[in-house]
Design an enzyme around this catalytic site. Structure first.
Site, PDB file in Angstrom:
ATOM      1  N   ARG A 114     -11.509  41.271   8.705  1.00  0.00           N
ATOM      2  CA  ARG A 114     -10.661  40.196   8.134  1.00  0.00           C
ATOM      3  C   ARG A 114      -9.172  40.523   8.167  1.00  0.00           C
ATOM      4  O   ARG A 114      -8.382  39.978   7.409  1.00  0.00           O
ATOM      5  CB  ARG A 114     -11.079  39.861   6.702  1.00  0.00           C
ATOM      6  CG  ARG A 114     -12.475  39.301   6.597  1.00  0.00           C
ATOM      7  CD  ARG A 114     -12.631  38.481   5.337  1.00  0.00           C
ATOM      8  NE  ARG A 114     -13.965  37.944   5.282  1.00  0.00           N
ATOM      9  CZ  ARG A 114     -15.007  38.568   4.771  1.00  0.00           C
ATOM     10  NH1 ARG A 114     -14.862  39.765   4.252  1.00  0.00           N
ATOM     11  NH2 ARG A 114     -16.187  37.989   4.757  1.00  0.00           N
TER      12      ARG A 114
ATOM     13  N   LYS B 155       2.074  34.821  17.299  1.00  0.00           N
ATOM     14  CA  LYS B 155       1.004  34.120  18.029  1.00  0.00           C
ATOM     15  C   LYS B 155       0.099  35.153  18.693  1.00  0.00           C
ATOM     16  O   LYS B 155       0.577  35.974  19.486  1.00  0.00           O
ATOM     17  CB  LYS B 155       1.598  33.224  19.109  1.00  0.00           C
ATOM     18  CG  LYS B 155       2.069  31.886  18.616  1.00  0.00           C
ATOM     19  CD  LYS B 155       2.408  31.015  19.813  1.00  0.00           C
ATOM     20  CE  LYS B 155       2.934  29.667  19.377  1.00  0.00           C
ATOM     21  NZ  LYS B 155       3.389  28.874  20.528  1.00  0.00           N
TER      22      LYS B 155
ATOM     23  N   GLU C 204      12.440  33.419  31.215  1.00  0.00           N
ATOM     24  CA  GLU C 204      12.407  33.064  29.781  1.00  0.00           C
ATOM     25  C   GLU C 204      13.769  33.339  29.126  1.00  0.00           C
ATOM     26  O   GLU C 204      14.159  32.655  28.185  1.00  0.00           O
ATOM     27  CB  GLU C 204      11.294  33.831  29.054  1.00  0.00           C
ATOM     28  CG  GLU C 204       9.879  33.481  29.511  1.00  0.00           C
ATOM     29  CD  GLU C 204       9.322  32.177  28.912  1.00  0.00           C
ATOM     30  OE1 GLU C 204       9.961  31.553  28.061  1.00  0.00           O
ATOM     31  OE2 GLU C 204       8.208  31.787  29.346  1.00  0.00           O
TER      32      GLU C 204
ATOM     33  N   LYS D 182      14.697  33.668  18.994  1.00  0.00           N
ATOM     34  CA  LYS D 182      13.270  33.475  18.709  1.00  0.00           C
ATOM     35  C   LYS D 182      13.000  33.630  17.220  1.00  0.00           C
ATOM     36  O   LYS D 182      12.270  32.844  16.612  1.00  0.00           O
ATOM     37  CB  LYS D 182      12.441  34.479  19.520  1.00  0.00           C
ATOM     38  CG  LYS D 182      10.959  34.461  19.184  1.00  0.00           C
ATOM     39  CD  LYS D 182      10.119  33.712  20.173  1.00  0.00           C
ATOM     40  CE  LYS D 182       8.721  33.456  19.652  1.00  0.00           C
ATOM     41  NZ  LYS D 182       7.677  33.693  20.600  1.00  0.00           N
TER      42      LYS D 182
ATOM     43  N   GLU E 189       4.875  25.967  14.503  1.00  0.00           N
ATOM     44  CA  GLU E 189       5.143  25.113  15.665  1.00  0.00           C
ATOM     45  C   GLU E 189       4.867  23.628  15.394  1.00  0.00           C
ATOM     46  O   GLU E 189       4.128  22.970  16.133  1.00  0.00           O
ATOM     47  CB  GLU E 189       4.311  25.585  16.873  1.00  0.00           C
ATOM     48  CG  GLU E 189       4.870  25.100  18.196  1.00  0.00           C
ATOM     49  CD  GLU E 189       4.139  25.660  19.402  1.00  0.00           C
ATOM     50  OE1 GLU E 189       3.144  26.373  19.226  1.00  0.00           O
ATOM     51  OE2 GLU E 189       4.595  25.385  20.512  1.00  0.00           O
TER      52      GLU E 189
ATOM     53  N   ARG F  69       9.984  24.949  16.863  1.00  0.00           N
ATOM     54  CA  ARG F  69       9.408  25.997  17.731  1.00  0.00           C
ATOM     55  C   ARG F  69       8.978  25.442  19.089  1.00  0.00           C
ATOM     56  O   ARG F  69       8.903  26.171  20.065  1.00  0.00           O
ATOM     57  CB  ARG F  69       8.241  26.694  17.009  1.00  0.00           C
ATOM     58  CG  ARG F  69       7.745  27.940  17.731  1.00  0.00           C
ATOM     59  CD  ARG F  69       6.893  28.839  16.855  1.00  0.00           C
ATOM     60  NE  ARG F  69       6.420  29.984  17.614  1.00  0.00           N
ATOM     61  CZ  ARG F  69       5.793  31.029  17.099  1.00  0.00           C
ATOM     62  NH1 ARG F  69       5.550  31.084  15.804  1.00  0.00           N
ATOM     63  NH2 ARG F  69       5.402  32.025  17.862  1.00  0.00           N
TER      64      ARG F  69
ATOM     65  N   ASN G  78       9.211  25.603  24.449  1.00  0.00           N
ATOM     66  CA  ASN G  78       8.390  25.164  25.583  1.00  0.00           C
ATOM     67  C   ASN G  78       9.204  24.478  26.676  1.00  0.00           C
ATOM     68  O   ASN G  78       8.630  23.847  27.575  1.00  0.00           O
ATOM     69  CB  ASN G  78       7.294  24.205  25.098  1.00  0.00           C
ATOM     70  CG  ASN G  78       6.330  24.903  24.173  1.00  0.00           C
ATOM     71  OD1 ASN G  78       6.080  26.093  24.329  1.00  0.00           O
ATOM     72  ND2 ASN G  78       5.820  24.188  23.187  1.00  0.00           N
TER      73      ASN G  78
ATOM     74  N   HIS H 218       8.000  24.383  30.185  1.00  0.00           N
ATOM     75  CA  HIS H 218       6.613  24.852  30.166  1.00  0.00           C
ATOM     76  C   HIS H 218       5.588  23.760  30.463  1.00  0.00           C
ATOM     77  O   HIS H 218       4.489  24.076  30.900  1.00  0.00           O
ATOM     78  CB  HIS H 218       6.290  25.511  28.818  1.00  0.00           C
ATOM     79  CG  HIS H 218       6.853  26.905  28.696  1.00  0.00           C
ATOM     80  ND1 HIS H 218       8.192  27.173  28.820  1.00  0.00           N
ATOM     81  CD2 HIS H 218       6.260  28.110  28.482  1.00  0.00           C
ATOM     82  CE1 HIS H 218       8.394  28.473  28.667  1.00  0.00           C
ATOM     83  NE2 HIS H 218       7.249  29.061  28.470  1.00  0.00           N
TER      84      HIS H 218
ATOM     85  N   HIS I  66       3.282  25.125  33.048  1.00  0.00           N
ATOM     86  CA  HIS I  66       1.846  25.371  32.841  1.00  0.00           C
ATOM     87  C   HIS I  66       1.006  24.592  33.849  1.00  0.00           C
ATOM     88  O   HIS I  66      -0.004  25.085  34.346  1.00  0.00           O
ATOM     89  CB  HIS I  66       1.421  24.956  31.422  1.00  0.00           C
ATOM     90  CG  HIS I  66       1.839  25.947  30.375  1.00  0.00           C
ATOM     91  ND1 HIS I  66       2.088  25.581  29.072  1.00  0.00           N
ATOM     92  CD2 HIS I  66       2.044  27.277  30.432  1.00  0.00           C
ATOM     93  CE1 HIS I  66       2.427  26.652  28.383  1.00  0.00           C
ATOM     94  NE2 HIS I  66       2.416  27.700  29.184  1.00  0.00           N
TER      95      HIS I  66
ATOM     96  N   HIS J 271       4.088  33.403  35.517  1.00  0.00           N
ATOM     97  CA  HIS J 271       4.425  32.442  34.463  1.00  0.00           C
ATOM     98  C   HIS J 271       5.907  32.077  34.535  1.00  0.00           C
ATOM     99  O   HIS J 271       6.283  30.902  34.512  1.00  0.00           O
ATOM    100  CB  HIS J 271       4.076  33.060  33.100  1.00  0.00           C
ATOM    101  CG  HIS J 271       4.499  32.216  31.943  1.00  0.00           C
ATOM    102  ND1 HIS J 271       3.893  31.018  31.633  1.00  0.00           N
ATOM    103  CD2 HIS J 271       5.488  32.387  31.033  1.00  0.00           C
ATOM    104  CE1 HIS J 271       4.484  30.492  30.573  1.00  0.00           C
ATOM    105  NE2 HIS J 271       5.462  31.301  30.191  1.00  0.00           N
TER     106      HIS J 271
HETATM  107  N1  GLY Z   1       5.973  31.633  23.262  1.00  0.00           N
HETATM  108  C1  GLY Z   1       6.284  30.503  22.486  1.00  0.00           C
HETATM  109  C2  GLY Z   1       6.117  30.717  21.029  1.00  0.00           C
HETATM  110  O1  GLY Z   1       5.966  31.824  20.569  1.00  0.00           O
HETATM  111  O2  GLY Z   1       6.130  29.771  20.293  1.00  0.00           O
END
Ligand code: GLY
Length: 358
Positions: A122, A144, A186, A226, A236, A240, A244, A247, A251, A264
């Site tokens: 957990r 993330k 990026e 960031k 997000e 946030r 993207n 992206h 993607h 990427h």
């Molecule tokens: N890589 C995008 C984010 O962390 O939201």
């Protein structure tokens, strides 16, 4: 020189330290955070060959009991199968809730080890020590963590923040150039969405001759953007999503080419240029913005155009994106360099934002 930032969230505050050779005195930093003995490093065989011995020796010399779990390099390791192997090895080692995991590698290691840490018993504590530029400026920050399913990337995941992020820019020296430039896409994204000064600086610098000096500042500025975005919108739901930029098309390109032809960053590079060229043609973005982006992409040996791809293939791939809402896609557009915003676009209208000839 040490750069220090703090990610300040309601439930947790954690440091981001950026320092050349920090992995050589990492114990000093770990001791400030962790007072048990057992440490498990999760890494991949590429990073392992180069750096793990030095890290293990250093940790042992401070009295830590150190265990290492190796995974195969590459996206295929972000699977349930590899995750289960990692859980089993953690059980074999006898990891308890008090233990600490070090996620030592690029984005794949960070996401997988972070997800293992989030879920094993957990949740146990972990530290991110990213080794690729992409991981240092993006995936190691913001919590993330995820693994892939056969039907899509990052479909099982969580927001689970590390205790700290330790960034050693000197690790990037051994990175093949294609992967350094992959991360630069990026960096250019951050400059486009939030930082015109960084954009202008990138236009001026010579990354090859001034690497040591410049890379520190680039990493610091990107991490700062960031962390501010994550502090404002951890889960997000708005701000946030600006991360993207490029992206949605990026993607779709990765998916359309089965994740083989473009990295990427290369796919995002094409995505940033194409969406901006189109929004410029539509009068949304200041004239000349797409050309400026193109100039920077070319400088960092990144592609900006796709030749001969059927836009129906891209539309199909865009519709599969897990980030799309039922009938809408959130597209990130620029007003000008450094000034970005989100536009909700009906899925049926997405073709309007794709170039006839990409
Ligand atoms: N890589 C995008 C984010 O962390 O939201």
């Amino acid at each position: 020189m040490l750069y220090k930032l703090e990610v300040k969230l309601p439930q947790k505050i954690y440091p981001i330290l950026i320092k050349k050779d920090i992995i050589k005195d990492i114990c000093y930093e770990i001791n400030k955070i962790y007072n048990s003995k057992r440490i498990t490093i999760i890494t991949d065989q590429n990073v392992g060959k180069l750096y793990v011995k030095a890290l293990v020796d250093n940790l042992k010399s401070y009295g830590f009991d150190v265990y290492t779990i190796f995974i195969e390099p590459g996206e295929n390791s972000k699977s349930i199968k590899v995750l289960t192997d990692v859980y089993n090895q953690l059980l074999d080692i006898g990891i308890t809730r008090k233990a600490l995991i070090l996620a030592f590698g690029g984005g794949v290691v960070g996401d997988l080890a972070g997800f293992a840490a989030a879920t094993f018993l957990r949740g146990i504590r972990y530290i991110q020590i990213p080794t690729s530029l992409l991981a240092q400026i993006d995936s190691s920050i913001g919590g993330k963590v995820a693994v892939n399913l056969p039907r899509g990337k990052n479909l099982i995941g969580n927001f689970y923040h590390p205790e700290a992020v330790f960034i050693d820019p000197s690790l990037l020296k051994t990175l093949p150039r294609r992967f350094l430039y992959d991360g630069m896409a990026e960096v250019i994204k951050y400059a486009c969405i939030k930082d015109i000064d960084l954009f202008n600086k990138l236009m001026e610098v010579d990354i090859e001759t001034d690497f040591d000096f410049i890379i520190h500042e680039i990493i610091y500025r990107c991490c700062n953007i960031k962390k501010e975005i994550v502090e404002y919108d951890e889960k997000e739901s708005g701000e946030r999503m600006l991360l993207n930029f490029g992206h949605t098309i990026g993607h779709a390109i990765e998916r359309a080419f089965n994740y083989e032809r473009f990295t990427h960053g290369e796919a995002v590079a094409i995505g940033m240029y194409c969406i901006t060229k189109k929004s410029e043609d539509m009068g949304i973005t200041k004239k000349g913005t797409a050309d400026s982006i193109k100039e920077l992409l070319v400088k960092f040996k990144l592609p900006y155009k796709l030749y001969q791809i059927d836009s129906d293939i891209l539309i199909e791939a865009i519709n599969l994106d897990k980030k799309s809402e039922d009938d809408y896609i959130n597209l990130v557009l620029l007003r000008e360099i450094g000034n970005s915003f989100m536009k909700k676009v009906k899925k049926e209208d997405i073709h309007l934002f794709l170039q006839n000839e990409m």
